[in-house]
Design a protein around this motif. Sequence first.
Motif, PDB file in Angstrom:
ATOM      1  N   ASN A 203       0.776  -1.149  -0.136  1.00  0.00           N
ATOM      2  CA  ASN A 203      -0.117  -0.055   0.000  1.00  0.00           C
ATOM      3  C   ASN A 203       0.720   1.199  -0.032  1.00  0.00           C
ATOM      4  O   ASN A 203       0.501   2.139  -0.822  1.00  0.00           O
ATOM      5  CB  ASN A 203      -0.856  -0.087   1.108  1.00  0.00           C
ATOM      6  CG  ASN A 203      -1.913  -0.916   0.962  1.00  0.00           C
ATOM      7  OD1 ASN A 203      -2.584  -1.582   0.208  1.00  0.00           O
ATOM      8  ND2 ASN A 203      -2.779  -1.515   2.193  1.00  0.00           N
ATOM      9  N   ALA A 204       1.884   1.263   0.859  1.00  0.00           N
ATOM     10  CA  ALA A 204       2.734   2.479   0.786  1.00  0.00           C
ATOM     11  C   ALA A 204       3.319   2.512  -0.628  1.00  0.00           C
ATOM     12  O   ALA A 204       3.626   3.913  -1.004  1.00  0.00           O
ATOM     13  CB  ALA A 204       3.756   2.284   1.805  1.00  0.00           C
ATOM     14  N   ARG A 206       2.282   1.975  -3.365  1.00  0.00           N
ATOM     15  CA  ARG A 206       1.265   2.208  -4.239  1.00  0.00           C
ATOM     16  C   ARG A 206       1.047   4.003  -4.031  1.00  0.00           C
ATOM     17  O   ARG A 206       0.686   4.550  -4.975  1.00  0.00           O
ATOM     18  CB  ARG A 206      -0.157   1.462  -4.102  1.00  0.00           C
ATOM     19  CG  ARG A 206      -1.287   1.865  -5.153  1.00  0.00           C
ATOM     20  CD  ARG A 206      -2.312   0.970  -4.787  1.00  0.00           C
ATOM     21  NE  ARG A 206      -2.355  -0.226  -5.071  1.00  0.00           N
ATOM     22  CZ  ARG A 206      -2.381  -1.122  -3.977  1.00  0.00           C
ATOM     23  NH1 ARG A 206      -2.773  -1.003  -2.771  1.00  0.00           N
ATOM     24  NH2 ARG A 206      -2.238  -2.744  -4.302  1.00  0.00           N
ATOM     25  N   THR A 207       0.828   4.147  -2.960  1.00  0.00           N
ATOM     26  CA  THR A 207       0.600   5.691  -2.333  1.00  0.00           C
ATOM     27  C   THR A 207       1.767   6.629  -2.861  1.00  0.00           C
ATOM     28  O   THR A 207       1.422   7.785  -3.267  1.00  0.00           O
ATOM     29  CB  THR A 207       0.375   5.781  -0.732  1.00  0.00           C
ATOM     30  OG1 THR A 207      -0.863   4.857  -0.631  1.00  0.00           O
ATOM     31  CG2 THR A 207       0.122   7.331  -0.612  1.00  0.00           C
ATOM     32  N   ASP A 210       1.622   7.413  -6.432  1.00  0.00           N
ATOM     33  CA  ASP A 210       0.405   8.349  -6.670  1.00  0.00           C
ATOM     34  C   ASP A 210       0.991   9.566  -6.497  1.00  0.00           C
ATOM     35  O   ASP A 210       1.071  10.483  -7.107  1.00  0.00           O
ATOM     36  CB  ASP A 210      -0.784   8.090  -5.893  1.00  0.00           C
ATOM     37  CG  ASP A 210      -1.543   6.800  -6.341  1.00  0.00           C
ATOM     38  OD1 ASP A 210      -1.216   6.254  -7.571  1.00  0.00           O
ATOM     39  OD2 ASP A 210      -2.156   6.151  -5.428  1.00  0.00           O
ATOM     40  N   LEU A 211       1.725   9.671  -5.304  1.00  0.00           N
ATOM     41  CA  LEU A 211       2.332  11.041  -4.844  1.00  0.00           C
ATOM     42  C   LEU A 211       3.338  11.499  -5.996  1.00  0.00           C
ATOM     43  O   LEU A 211       3.409  12.654  -6.232  1.00  0.00           O
ATOM     44  CB  LEU A 211       3.044  10.742  -3.491  1.00  0.00           C
ATOM     45  CG  LEU A 211       2.217  10.532  -2.514  1.00  0.00           C
ATOM     46  CD1 LEU A 211       2.904  10.216  -0.889  1.00  0.00           C
ATOM     47  CD2 LEU A 211       1.466  11.926  -2.115  1.00  0.00           C
ATOM     48  N   SER A 299       3.322   9.514   2.930  1.00  0.00           N
ATOM     49  CA  SER A 299       2.365   8.696   2.934  1.00  0.00           C
ATOM     50  C   SER A 299       1.712   8.014   4.247  1.00  0.00           C
ATOM     51  O   SER A 299       0.604   7.700   4.323  1.00  0.00           O
ATOM     52  CB  SER A 299       2.953   7.401   2.146  1.00  0.00           C
ATOM     53  OG  SER A 299       2.278   6.320   2.084  1.00  0.00           O
ATOM     54  N   TYR A 303      -1.641  10.435   4.390  1.00  0.00           N
ATOM     55  CA  TYR A 303      -2.526   9.513   3.678  1.00  0.00           C
ATOM     56  C   TYR A 303      -2.902   8.380   4.386  1.00  0.00           C
ATOM     57  O   TYR A 303      -3.437   7.250   3.808  1.00  0.00           O
ATOM     58  CB  TYR A 303      -2.122   9.262   2.007  1.00  0.00           C
ATOM     59  CG  TYR A 303      -1.940  10.609   1.497  1.00  0.00           C
ATOM     60  CD1 TYR A 303      -3.253  11.065   0.688  1.00  0.00           C
ATOM     61  CD2 TYR A 303      -0.745  11.338   1.317  1.00  0.00           C
ATOM     62  CE1 TYR A 303      -2.955  12.206   0.047  1.00  0.00           C
ATOM     63  CE2 TYR A 303      -0.998  12.345   0.527  1.00  0.00           C
ATOM     64  CZ  TYR A 303      -2.044  13.129  -0.053  1.00  0.00           C
ATOM     65  OH  TYR A 303      -2.043  14.142  -0.735  1.00  0.00           O
ATOM     66  N   GLU A 305      -1.002   5.850   5.239  1.00  0.00           N
ATOM     67  CA  GLU A 305      -0.454   4.446   4.510  1.00  0.00           C
ATOM     68  C   GLU A 305       1.041   4.365   4.740  1.00  0.00           C
ATOM     69  O   GLU A 305       1.896   4.736   4.129  1.00  0.00           O
ATOM     70  CB  GLU A 305      -0.593   4.286   3.051  1.00  0.00           C
ATOM     71  CG  GLU A 305      -1.957   4.357   2.334  1.00  0.00           C
ATOM     72  CD  GLU A 305      -2.646   2.870   2.712  1.00  0.00           C
ATOM     73  OE1 GLU A 305      -1.977   1.981   3.463  1.00  0.00           O
ATOM     74  OE2 GLU A 305      -3.648   2.815   2.489  1.00  0.00           O
TER      75      GLU A 305
END
Length: 380
Positions: A203-204, A206-207, A210-211, A299, A303, A305
Amino acid sequence: MEIIGISDLPLHYGKVPNWLIPIMRRLSRAILDVMILEWGPDKILEKLSNPLWFQGFNNVIGMDWDSSGSTTVTLGILKEVVNPKDDGLAITGGKGKSSLNVPKELESLPSRFDLNVKRLARISKLIAKVDTTLLQDGHELYHHSLLVSESGRWIVIQQGMNPQTRFARRYHWKSVNDPVNQEREALAGVKSKAVLNVHASVNAKRTIMDLLRENPQKLERDYLRSMAILKGQSLESWMGTGTIGAISSEAKLVYMRPVDVKRIVKVIYEVQQGSPSDLEDALLLGVGPSTMRALSLISDLIYREPPSYEDPVNAPYDPFKYAYAIGGKDGIPFPVNREIAFEVIQTLEDFVTIAKLEKKDKALALNKLRDLRLGVKEGA
């Protein structure tokens, strides 16, 4: 089963005595000949990819059981004695600037090697990035070797140094398709209380990807906000929102190392110009440890994550028993016994010579050797 392991070793300063180097070369070559005869190049890579087996081999040829030099010396000796044309095995890269020679050395290998040189060169660079950026454990890489067989199988062995703790750590990788996302297993060494381990958090990652597509100026604001939360200087930190309350003091120290946020903004902007499709591309385009640390903090605290803070080392192991083969260069557990070393070398070389006489029928050769040994015992 892709990263086979990590080993922690105390730093030893000094060098191998000149008289011991020829013994190491000859003994390594003799052992290698037996392994090629018995296993073939692919199996040799599999053995070397295991940090415990690698340490045992290092000890057998006369290196100290716990020395950080075991990596550089052992791989250096192997690189000297391995003949890619005859052995179907090659060792590329090495210590310091030699690590940058991997692509060039791959291109110079004999045509019998079934390699995608461009892909292997990319893998080599990516693995170094993973162990400095996605895993930040306080060790700076200074040795990187890629070992490859004629069939295209490969492993990477690299080592990092932590001058503060005076320990070096060795990282072993085995042929994988996706180093960024494949899990580690069977890691041996000394466990740290907390590291930044983005590699272990899907998840980290993926985040963070995105960042990397966000406006860099917004990321700068988010980073400064995250640092305020981390230091207890914001309303969010006092209210205990997010994951800040779950972060141990050791994990907080991972984020407290100085980061030049202006430089990070510039790096992110330059990476964006390359239009990375995934984290692998982003790493190769320039995302480094400081940028990853900043993105991980955002993250985590903005967010929700978080990365992992767990050191991937999980299997302590003591390979000391292998040091009793011929001794160690620094006299531990005893000085190298030259007479025993040469006796071992001669025995192995004789074995290989006899076996090669029956190269077309290895099983027959081994049976003859077995009968010969039994005959000697009966006549004794």
